[in-house]
Structures are given as C-alpha cells and as structure tokens.
Scaffold this motif. Sequence first.
Motif, PDB file in Angstrom:
ATOM      1  N   UNK A  87       0.892  -1.187  -0.046  1.00 39.07           N
ATOM      2  CA  UNK A  87       0.011   0.037  -0.058  1.00 39.07           C
ATOM      3  C   UNK A  87       0.938   1.167   0.028  1.00 39.07           C
ATOM      4  N   UNK A  88       1.973   1.268   0.687  1.00 36.39           N
ATOM      5  CA  UNK A  88       2.872   2.377   0.685  1.00 36.39           C
ATOM      6  C   UNK A  88       3.663   2.612  -0.483  1.00 36.39           C
ATOM      7  N   UNK A  89       3.938   1.542  -1.051  1.00 36.48           N
ATOM      8  CA  UNK A  89       4.525   1.510  -2.507  1.00 36.48           C
ATOM      9  C   UNK A  89       3.542   2.402  -3.429  1.00 36.48           C
ATOM     10  N   UNK A  90       2.216   2.019  -3.333  1.00 37.93           N
ATOM     11  CA  UNK A  90       1.463   2.343  -4.136  1.00 37.93           C
ATOM     12  C   UNK A  90       1.212   3.967  -3.886  1.00 37.93           C
ATOM     13  N   UNK A  91       1.039   4.128  -2.689  1.00 41.86           N
ATOM     14  CA  UNK A  91       0.883   5.730  -2.501  1.00 41.86           C
ATOM     15  C   UNK A  91       2.326   6.630  -2.867  1.00 41.86           C
ATOM     16  N   UNK A  92       3.523   6.005  -2.779  1.00 40.93           N
ATOM     17  CA  UNK A  92       4.547   6.577  -3.210  1.00 40.93           C
ATOM     18  C   UNK A  92       4.857   6.764  -4.720  1.00 40.93           C
ATOM     19  N   UNK A  93       4.077   5.520  -5.370  1.00 38.20           N
ATOM     20  CA  UNK A  93       4.777   5.552  -6.740  1.00 38.20           C
ATOM     21  C   UNK A  93       3.441   5.712  -7.955  1.00 38.20           C
ATOM     22  N   UNK A  94       2.148   5.391  -7.474  1.00 38.96           N
ATOM     23  CA  UNK A  94       0.893   5.496  -8.319  1.00 38.96           C
ATOM     24  C   UNK A  94       0.061   6.756  -7.927  1.00 38.96           C
ATOM     25  N   UNK A  95      -0.513   6.857  -6.675  1.00 39.06           N
ATOM     26  CA  UNK A  95      -1.453   7.429  -6.759  1.00 39.06           C
ATOM     27  C   UNK A  95      -1.677   8.193  -5.006  1.00 39.06           C
ATOM     28  N   UNK A  96      -0.742   9.001  -4.725  1.00 37.89           N
ATOM     29  CA  UNK A  96      -0.733   9.664  -3.199  1.00 37.89           C
ATOM     30  C   UNK A  96      -2.092  10.003  -2.501  1.00 37.89           C
ATOM     31  N   UNK A  97      -2.835  10.704  -3.526  1.00 37.77           N
ATOM     32  CA  UNK A  97      -4.144  11.058  -2.904  1.00 37.77           C
ATOM     33  C   UNK A  97      -5.126  11.088  -4.173  1.00 37.77           C
ATOM     34  N   UNK A  98      -6.335  11.651  -3.879  1.00 35.53           N
ATOM     35  CA  UNK A  98      -7.369  11.698  -4.918  1.00 35.53           C
ATOM     36  C   UNK A  98      -7.377  12.443  -5.951  1.00 35.53           C
ATOM     37  N   UNK A  99      -6.467  13.541  -5.800  1.00 35.59           N
ATOM     38  CA  UNK A  99      -6.399  14.828  -6.762  1.00 35.59           C
ATOM     39  C   UNK A  99      -4.908  14.870  -7.618  1.00 35.59           C
ATOM     40  N   UNK A 100      -3.912  13.972  -7.289  1.00 34.69           N
ATOM     41  CA  UNK A 100      -2.633  14.090  -7.874  1.00 34.69           C
ATOM     42  C   UNK A 100      -2.275  12.593  -8.155  1.00 34.69           C
ATOM     43  N   UNK A 101      -1.431  12.386  -9.335  1.00 34.45           N
ATOM     44  CA  UNK A 101      -0.588  11.075  -9.661  1.00 34.45           C
ATOM     45  C   UNK A 101       0.688  11.517  -8.751  1.00 34.45           C
ATOM     46  N   UNK A 102       1.385  10.386  -8.781  1.00 37.28           N
ATOM     47  CA  UNK A 102       2.678  10.374  -8.131  1.00 37.28           C
ATOM     48  C   UNK A 102       3.818  11.131  -8.678  1.00 37.28           C
ATOM     49  N   UNK A 103       3.659  11.644  -9.974  1.00 32.77           N
ATOM     50  CA  UNK A 103       4.682  12.531 -10.634  1.00 32.77           C
ATOM     51  C   UNK A 103       4.228  13.843 -10.105  1.00 32.77           C
ATOM     52  N   UNK A 104       3.014  14.237 -10.437  1.00 31.37           N
ATOM     53  CA  UNK A 104       2.768  15.717  -9.864  1.00 31.37           C
ATOM     54  C   UNK A 104       2.991  15.756  -8.491  1.00 31.37           C
ATOM     55  N   UNK A 105       2.548  14.920  -7.636  1.00 31.34           N
ATOM     56  CA  UNK A 105       2.881  15.225  -6.158  1.00 31.34           C
ATOM     57  C   UNK A 105       4.465  15.441  -6.123  1.00 31.34           C
ATOM     58  N   UNK A 106       5.127  14.231  -6.388  1.00 32.61           N
ATOM     59  CA  UNK A 106       6.672  14.521  -6.200  1.00 32.61           C
ATOM     60  C   UNK A 106       7.288  15.796  -6.797  1.00 32.61           C
ATOM     61  N   UNK A 107       6.830  16.130  -8.022  1.00 34.06           N
ATOM     62  CA  UNK A 107       7.350  17.244  -8.654  1.00 34.06           C
ATOM     63  C   UNK A 107       6.934  18.582  -7.939  1.00 34.06           C
ATOM     64  N   UNK A 108       5.792  18.583  -7.235  1.00 34.19           N
ATOM     65  CA  UNK A 108       5.378  19.589  -6.348  1.00 34.19           C
ATOM     66  C   UNK A 108       6.214  19.577  -5.030  1.00 34.19           C
ATOM     67  N   UNK A 109       6.557  18.487  -4.543  1.00 33.53           N
ATOM     68  CA  UNK A 109       7.357  18.354  -3.143  1.00 33.53           C
ATOM     69  C   UNK A 109       8.729  19.006  -3.691  1.00 33.53           C
ATOM     70  N   UNK A 110       9.379  18.668  -4.726  1.00 29.22           N
ATOM     71  CA  UNK A 110      10.859  18.964  -5.022  1.00 29.22           C
ATOM     72  C   UNK A 110      10.798  20.495  -5.263  1.00 29.22           C
TER      73      UNK A 110
END
Length: 173
Positions: A87-110
């Motif tokens: 599940x945590x790998x899914x959150x980290x790599x696929x869909x961390x929340x209902x509004x973003x995919x993992x790429x958009x999420x980590x791009x925003x973090x960085x």
Amino acid sequence: MFEDLFGFRIVRREDETQAQQASSGADGVTNNGRTVHLYGTEALTVSAVYRAVDLISSGVASLKLERKRWNRALKCFVLDETTDGRWENYLLNIKPNDYQNAFAFWKGVVTQRLLYGNAYVLPVWRDGYIEKLILLRSNAVTYDYLNNTYTVTAEEYGTSRSEERRVGKECRS
C-alpha cells in the motif's frame, strides 16, 4: 538558495532602460547599485530558474520509490511485500491522494523544496494505516522551536483545526 546551487544570485531587472544601465560585478548582477532578490514563485519569472527547477523536479519525480525492510536471514534490504508495504509503495509511486498522480505530487514536493527551502507532506491516517499523502502549502505549516512542534493549519485539507505534532528526539553524538 539558488546561489548555493549555481554560484550566482538571481536578480530581476525592473525595465529595459534600467536593464541597459545594469552593471555586472563579481558578486552578482546589480541594478543601479541595487540587487533584487526573488523568492518562491517570483523566482520562476527568470527563465533560467524556471528551467532549472523544472528539470530537477521532473527528474526526481520520475524516480521510483520503494519501501524496503531489513531481511535478517539475507542480511540485506528487500522489497516490503507485506500488505502495508504494498500500500505504501502504491501511495509513493502511483496515487498519493485523490487529486494527484505520483509524478505531480513529487514534482510539487521538490519544487517547494527548491523554492521555499522546505516541503511539507501530511500523512492522513485511518485505522492505523496511511490513507493518503497531501502536499501542504508552505504557509500552512509553522514550527515552534521552543516546544519542538509543528502546527498544521489545514482548513483546505479537510480539517478546520490546527494539529500539533511533536517531533521525535534528535540523535546527538
């Protein structure tokens, strides 16, 4: 911040006539004797900064993140195949929340880390498990140095109250 990365200061010239009068010194570019510093999203108005932030954040966001655990028998780290680990790998790599995919999420973090110096991710817990990860705006989090606590004011993230989290003790040698 970008001075550390690239060895120069980011400045913005106020208009074309002043840009022609600007002089370049060893310590950076000045504008009629004034250095104009840009912070946060204002720095993205400089094309070199925008491109650098875009390249770095896209590169990091493309990386695959995996939760691993120590295997005593093999004496090495192995991919965590437990239910929690998957599940945590899914959150980290696929869909961390209902509004973003993992790429958009980590791009925003960085991007936040590069522009503001910090990025804050709020794990939303349900029944002892992380349900989702939410990237917080930098102004939604305050740190109390004396009490060693972070206060999250997250009205737009589904809660209308401030939450305080005590930070774990630091290891000191």
